[in-house]
Design a protein around this motif. Structure first.
Motif, PDB file in Angstrom:
ATOM      1  N   SER A 149      43.274  40.821   4.791  1.00  0.00           N
ATOM      2  CA  SER A 149      43.919  42.369   5.062  1.00  0.00           C
ATOM      3  C   SER A 149      43.485  42.796   6.194  1.00  0.00           C
ATOM      4  CB  SER A 149      43.430  43.367   3.905  1.00  0.00           C
ATOM      5  OG  SER A 149      43.757  42.699   2.410  1.00  0.00           O
ATOM      6  N   GLY A 150      42.117  42.782   6.632  1.00  0.00           N
ATOM      7  CA  GLY A 150      41.944  43.244   7.890  1.00  0.00           C
ATOM      8  C   GLY A 150      42.448  42.311   9.075  1.00  0.00           C
ATOM      9  N   ALA A 151      42.509  41.045   8.678  1.00  0.00           N
ATOM     10  CA  ALA A 151      43.132  40.295   9.932  1.00  0.00           C
ATOM     11  C   ALA A 151      44.677  40.645  10.193  1.00  0.00           C
ATOM     12  CB  ALA A 151      42.971  38.792   9.551  1.00  0.00           C
ATOM     13  N   VAL A 152      45.210  40.670   9.023  1.00  0.00           N
ATOM     14  CA  VAL A 152      46.690  40.802   9.062  1.00  0.00           C
ATOM     15  C   VAL A 152      47.044  42.356   9.423  1.00  0.00           C
ATOM     16  CG1 VAL A 152      48.666  41.333   7.461  1.00  0.00           C
ATOM     17  CG2 VAL A 152      47.260  39.530   7.046  1.00  0.00           C
ATOM     18  N   GLY A 153      46.185  43.342   9.001  1.00  0.00           N
ATOM     19  CA  GLY A 153      46.280  44.813   9.706  1.00  0.00           C
ATOM     20  C   GLY A 153      46.262  44.716  11.190  1.00  0.00           C
ATOM     21  N   ASN A 154      45.424  44.036  11.888  1.00  0.00           N
ATOM     22  CA  ASN A 154      45.433  43.994  13.466  1.00  0.00           C
ATOM     23  C   ASN A 154      46.460  43.093  13.780  1.00  0.00           C
ATOM     24  OD1 ASN A 154      43.238  46.006  13.529  1.00  0.00           O
ATOM     25  ND2 ASN A 154      41.648  44.418  13.335  1.00  0.00           N
ATOM     26  N   ILE A 155      46.709  42.030  13.126  1.00  0.00           N
ATOM     27  CA  ILE A 155      47.896  41.386  13.546  1.00  0.00           C
ATOM     28  C   ILE A 155      49.160  42.126  13.737  1.00  0.00           C
ATOM     29  CG2 ILE A 155      49.474  39.461  13.086  1.00  0.00           C
ATOM     30  CD1 ILE A 155      47.107  37.934  12.051  1.00  0.00           C
ATOM     31  N   ILE A 156      49.556  43.036  12.803  1.00  0.00           N
ATOM     32  CA  ILE A 156      50.596  44.033  12.565  1.00  0.00           C
ATOM     33  C   ILE A 156      50.637  44.767  13.822  1.00  0.00           C
ATOM     34  CG2 ILE A 156      51.834  45.831  11.531  1.00  0.00           C
ATOM     35  CD1 ILE A 156      50.866  44.489   8.870  1.00  0.00           C
ATOM     36  N   ASP A 157      49.519  45.389  14.397  1.00  0.00           N
ATOM     37  CA  ASP A 157      49.581  46.192  15.721  1.00  0.00           C
ATOM     38  C   ASP A 157      49.951  45.303  16.906  1.00  0.00           C
ATOM     39  OD1 ASP A 157      48.067  47.467  13.582  1.00  0.00           O
ATOM     40  OD2 ASP A 157      46.708  48.257  15.175  1.00  0.00           O
ATOM     41  N   SER A 158      49.186  44.081  16.761  1.00  0.00           N
ATOM     42  CA  SER A 158      49.495  43.267  18.276  1.00  0.00           C
ATOM     43  C   SER A 158      50.847  42.701  18.255  1.00  0.00           C
ATOM     44  CB  SER A 158      48.550  42.142  18.092  1.00  0.00           C
ATOM     45  OG  SER A 158      47.086  42.580  18.209  1.00  0.00           O
ATOM     46  N   LEU A 159      51.556  42.508  17.061  1.00  0.00           N
ATOM     47  CA  LEU A 159      52.778  41.942  16.984  1.00  0.00           C
ATOM     48  C   LEU A 159      53.941  42.974  17.171  1.00  0.00           C
ATOM     49  CD1 LEU A 159      52.917  39.486  13.941  1.00  0.00           C
ATOM     50  CD2 LEU A 159      53.127  38.748  16.294  1.00  0.00           C
ATOM     51  N   PHE A 160      54.080  44.143  16.645  1.00  0.00           N
ATOM     52  CA  PHE A 160      54.937  45.086  16.629  1.00  0.00           C
ATOM     53  C   PHE A 160      54.796  46.407  17.495  1.00  0.00           C
ATOM     54  CE2 PHE A 160      54.993  42.638  12.580  1.00  0.00           C
ATOM     55  CZ  PHE A 160      56.429  41.784  12.968  1.00  0.00           C
ATOM     56  N   TYR A 161      53.531  46.861  17.601  1.00  0.00           N
ATOM     57  CA  TYR A 161      53.286  48.272  18.134  1.00  0.00           C
ATOM     58  C   TYR A 161      53.924  48.198  19.436  1.00  0.00           C
ATOM     59  CZ  TYR A 161      50.616  50.213  13.953  1.00  0.00           C
ATOM     60  OH  TYR A 161      50.235  50.555  12.828  1.00  0.00           O
ATOM     61  N   GLY A 162      53.822  47.364  20.110  1.00  0.00           N
ATOM     62  CA  GLY A 162      54.410  47.381  21.772  1.00  0.00           C
ATOM     63  C   GLY A 162      55.887  47.493  21.387  1.00  0.00           C
ATOM     64  N   VAL A 163      56.596  47.302  20.499  1.00  0.00           N
ATOM     65  CA  VAL A 163      57.909  47.392  20.454  1.00  0.00           C
ATOM     66  C   VAL A 163      58.685  48.383  19.681  1.00  0.00           C
ATOM     67  CG1 VAL A 163      58.290  44.982  21.372  1.00  0.00           C
ATOM     68  CG2 VAL A 163      58.163  45.522  18.872  1.00  0.00           C
ATOM     69  N   ILE A 164      57.786  49.057  18.901  1.00  0.00           N
ATOM     70  CA  ILE A 164      58.116  50.176  18.138  1.00  0.00           C
ATOM     71  C   ILE A 164      57.460  51.558  18.413  1.00  0.00           C
ATOM     72  CG2 ILE A 164      58.667  48.715  16.145  1.00  0.00           C
ATOM     73  CD1 ILE A 164      55.881  49.845  14.824  1.00  0.00           C
ATOM     74  N   PHE A 165      56.675  51.466  19.294  1.00  0.00           N
ATOM     75  CA  PHE A 165      56.023  53.009  19.697  1.00  0.00           C
ATOM     76  C   PHE A 165      56.185  53.015  21.300  1.00  0.00           C
ATOM     77  CE2 PHE A 165      53.444  52.212  15.793  1.00  0.00           C
ATOM     78  CZ  PHE A 165      53.522  53.788  15.470  1.00  0.00           C
ATOM     79  N   ASP A 166      56.024  54.334  21.777  1.00  0.00           N
ATOM     80  CA  ASP A 166      56.225  54.590  23.029  1.00  0.00           C
ATOM     81  C   ASP A 166      54.655  54.818  23.562  1.00  0.00           C
ATOM     82  OD1 ASP A 166      56.058  57.030  22.094  1.00  0.00           O
ATOM     83  OD2 ASP A 166      57.928  57.750  23.130  1.00  0.00           O
TER      84      ASP A 166
END
Length: 212
Positions: free
Chosen positions: A102-119
């Motif tokens: 869960s910890g690994a996936v949680g940080n992967i989600i940030d790396s994969l998607f946060y750059g394209v869903i947040f300003d």
């Protein structure tokens, strides 16, 4: 509850909680903002491009390598978890591996998607599903917020190299996903005999052979 369902429940609750906290912080605080819960516990919003505790390496290429490495590592953890479920090991081991996953996936989600869903969060609160996101897929920044400055002060002069300098314990800022990994590793250490029975048996046999 079956061990498979225990793993699934642990993973779902952990990942959802991790993302809810991160999204809340990201959409309510500008970078560097936060609030004090206790004198020794603060919410302080920061982001990092690299490894746990803010370490970074290799710039953009290093970030890409780290993200891809995490994805490969997660595949290995899935196999490890499935193998232990089949072996019907102790529930604490299942929970421990599930938390690491869960910890690994949680940080992967940030790396994969946060750059394209947040300003951007600099000097303002970020917008979820922004029209002008701050980055690209695979290059998102990991959101951290838990800060435990339990003690701050000058170190004694007799300590080599850092004596007399200002020091804060614990100075690193981390997130729920990081916590899951630490708790999971701790559980595996505590229940090491159940988690690594063959390795424990080999060590015991080796010790007995050395004595004879």
């Amino acid at each position: 509850m079956s061990k498979k369902n225990l793993a699934i429940l642990t993973i779902l609750v952990a990942i959802i909680l991790d993302q809810v906290i991160k999204i809340y912080v990201k959409t309510h605080y500008a970078l560097g903002d936060g609030f004090e819960v206790f004198s020794w516990f603060k919410i302080h919003f920061v982001e990092n491009n690299g490894m746990a505790m803010g370490f970074e390496f290799g710039g953009k290429a290093g970030k890409l390598f780290l993200t891809l490495f995490r994805i490969v590592a997660v595949s290995g953890i899935v196999y490890w978890l499935a193998s232990n479920i089949k072996k019907k090991v102790h529930n604490a081991v299942i929970i421990g591996i599930s938390l690491i996953f869960s910890g690994a996936v949680g940080n992967i989600i940030d790396s994969l998607f946060y750059g394209v869903i947040f300003d951007d969060s600099n000097h303002k609160v970020a917008t979820l599903f922004a029209d002008e996101p701050y980055g690209e897929m695979l290059y998102g920044k990991v959101v951290d917020m838990f800060y435990f400055p339990i003690w701050s002060g000058n170190l004694p002069d007799w300590i080599p190299f850092i004596g007399g300098e200002m020091f804060t314990f614990f100075q690193y800022i981390f997130n729920p996903a990081d916590s899951y990994i630490s708790i999971g590793v701790a559980l595996l250490f505590i229940f090491s005999k159940q988690a690594f029975p063959k390795e424990e048996k080999k060590v015991k046999e080796f010790s007995e052979n050395q004595k004879s």
